[in-house]
Design a protein around this motif. Structure first.
Motif, short mmCIF file in Angstrom:
data_model
loop_
_atom_site.label_atom_id
_atom_site.label_comp_id
_atom_site.label_asym_id
_atom_site.label_seq_id
_atom_site.Cartn_x
_atom_site.Cartn_y
_atom_site.Cartn_z
N LYS A 87 -7.24 -3.38 3.32
CA LYS A 87 -6.42 -3.47 4.54
C LYS A 87 -5.27 -2.45 4.51
N PHE A 88 -4.69 -2.21 3.33
CA PHE A 88 -3.58 -1.25 3.24
C PHE A 88 -4.08 0.17 3.51
N TYR A 89 -5.28 0.49 3.01
CA TYR A 89 -5.85 1.81 3.28
C TYR A 89 -6.19 1.96 4.76
N GLU A 91 -4.78 0.65 7.25
CA GLU A 91 -3.58 0.72 8.09
C GLU A 91 -2.87 2.07 8.00
N CYS A 92 -3.31 2.94 7.09
CA CYS A 92 -2.66 4.24 6.97
C CYS A 92 -3.67 5.36 7.22
N LEU A 180 1.38 3.08 -1.78
CA LEU A 180 1.38 3.18 -0.32
C LEU A 180 2.66 2.56 0.24
N LYS A 181 3.24 3.23 1.21
CA LYS A 181 4.50 2.75 1.78
C LYS A 181 4.35 1.43 2.50
N ASN A 182 3.16 1.15 3.03
CA ASN A 182 2.97 -0.11 3.74
C ASN A 182 2.75 -1.29 2.80
N ASN A 183 2.68 -1.02 1.51
CA ASN A 183 2.54 -2.09 0.51
C ASN A 183 3.93 -2.41 -0.05
N SER A 184 4.72 -3.12 0.75
CA SER A 184 6.12 -3.36 0.42
C SER A 184 6.29 -4.18 -0.86
N ASP A 211 2.11 8.75 3.87
CA ASP A 211 1.90 7.31 3.80
C ASP A 211 2.16 6.75 2.41
N TYR A 212 2.57 7.57 1.49
CA TYR A 212 2.71 7.15 0.10
C TYR A 212 3.92 7.80 -0.56
#
Length: 224
Positions: A87-89, A91-92, A180-184, A211-212
């Motif tokens: 899902k993280f991949y 989303e970016c 990844l930046k979306n993986n807070s 994105d990373y």
């Protein structure tokens, strides 16, 4: 008119600088090759092959070359990777490309820190390698994945400390990783473990965004 004298490097100076850089790269590569000659770097640290989680469950840790792992465990590893990261991949900008991800994870240079329960169930893994990164010898942590039932039990911290121990005992100058930046949650975890944004991490601009981030921890016994 400025009175400052311009400093220009002579051809001799440039040759000396180039030779020094080549020498440092050669030393770094020698360290990487020496580390890669070790089949099981965890064997020197038997006390780190067992861990008791906060809920008192016990797990067993082992380190392996990917070429020594059978198909069944590789599929378990990839299933956990897909479960945690797809899902993280998606989303970016990178997207999720299963064939490409398998190729990276099962490259012959890959090493795995594997965590199993006492009844032989895979619950966590880390994919790592000894390598050169911008001519610096590093342990590159490609993945650090835990199944949902084993999170927040202190295991992730323990695994990362093992990677640091393996890296620094083999004279790697850094442990380096990409987040990844979306993986807070992952970003916060590595920050609490004193990882900093690495100097090689790309910087967002008006023209490009990334994105990373690349994070690292420097070997306190060596100077980079």
């Amino acid at each position: 008119m400025s009175n400052k004298k311009e400093t220009r490097l002579t051809a001799k100076d440039k040759r000396m600088i180039r030779k020094e850089r080549q020498k440092m790269t050669s030393i770094a590569w020698d360290a990487v090759q020496k580390a890669n000659e070790i089949d099981n770097p965890l064997s020197k640290f038997p006390a780190f092959t067992k861990f008791t989680c906060k809920n008192n469950d016990s797990v067993i840790l082992s380190s392996h070359l990917v070429t020594n792992l059978d198909k069944e465990i590789l599929e378990q590893i990839f299933h956990l990777e897909r479960t945690n990261m797809k899902k993280f991949y998606e989303e970016c900008e990178w997207g999720w490309h299963e064939k490409k991800k398998r190729s990276e994870m099962f490259d012959e240079r890959a090493r795995y820190l594997i965590v199993k329960t006492v009844d032989n169930k895979l619950v966590a893994f880390s994919h790592y390698r000894f390598d050169l990164d911008f001519d610096i010898e590093v342990l590159y942590c490609y993945e650090l994945q835990l199944s949902s039932e084993i999170r927040r039990q202190g295991l992730g911290k323990f695994m990362l400390q093992i990677l640091e121990l393996i890296a620094f005992s083999n004279r790697m100058k850094k442990v380096t990783l990409t987040v990844l930046k979306n993986n807070s949650a992952a970003l916060e975890f590595f920050k609490t473990m004193n990882y900093k944004i690495d100097e090689t991490s790309p910087v967002d601009s008006a023209l490009d965004t990334y994105d990373y981030v690349i994070m690292s921890k420097i070997n306190p016994r060596l100077n980079v």
